[in-house]
Design a protein around this motif. Sequence first.
Motif, short mmCIF file in Angstrom:
data_model
loop_
_atom_site.label_atom_id
_atom_site.label_comp_id
_atom_site.label_asym_id
_atom_site.label_seq_id
_atom_site.Cartn_x
_atom_site.Cartn_y
_atom_site.Cartn_z
N PHE A 95 53.74 49.61 -5.45
CA PHE A 95 53.63 50.36 -6.70
C PHE A 95 54.05 51.81 -6.46
O PHE A 95 54.15 52.26 -5.31
N SER A 97 53.07 55.77 -7.49
CA SER A 97 52.00 56.63 -7.99
C SER A 97 52.59 57.99 -8.33
O SER A 97 53.43 58.52 -7.61
N THR A 127 55.44 57.86 -16.72
CA THR A 127 55.86 56.65 -17.45
C THR A 127 57.36 56.45 -17.33
O THR A 127 57.84 55.35 -17.08
N ASP A 130 58.48 54.93 -14.19
CA ASP A 130 57.91 53.60 -13.95
C ASP A 130 56.78 53.61 -12.93
O ASP A 130 56.63 52.68 -12.12
N CYS A 131 55.97 54.64 -12.97
CA CYS A 131 54.82 54.71 -12.07
C CYS A 131 53.71 53.81 -12.60
O CYS A 131 53.52 53.68 -13.80
N TYR A 132 52.98 53.22 -11.70
CA TYR A 132 51.84 52.36 -12.03
C TYR A 132 50.63 53.18 -12.44
O TYR A 132 49.86 52.80 -13.30
N CYS A 133 50.45 54.35 -11.79
CA CYS A 133 49.26 55.16 -12.04
C CYS A 133 49.57 56.63 -11.80
O CYS A 133 50.59 56.99 -11.23
#
Length: 165
Positions: A95, A97, A127, A130-133
Amino acid sequence: MPDIKNIKVRTAVIGDIDRIIDLLKQIRKLHCDGRPDMFRYDLIKFDRDYLNEIMKSPEKPLFVAVDTSYGDGAVVGYAICEIINYENHKVYNNFKSFYIDDICVDEKYRHSGIGTLLFEHCRKNATEQDCYCMDLNVWEFNQSAMKFYEKCGMSTRSRKMELIL
């Protein structure tokens, strides 16, 4: 208090560095006052060379909030960030971050909505990347910051604990 309509968030440029350093000194004082046993009064977290360097890196976005009621805009806050790609990690799933390494609003402008504008700009960028968090670290003594981050939707994922000997 500034009119929030006059505050714009943009990517930092070289000409913003002196003002960012002024704000870093405010954060240093906050940390030194909160934990004088841990923080040095004679240093700031990031120096001019580091700020110059990260401005060249797309993986290390640096945003500033500017008050446009002052001509070209006076820097009243910043967010120093890093996109961390956890790929083929020994423990984590893959992922990305969006790490907020440091965020500051000038003490004269706090509680006016500028921190929220900076945070939301970071969220939008995360966003788009394409970051997960999004994640960050905050010191326990900084209750005001913790309340702000919780208001922005963040929650505690883990804690770093200590025993002073």
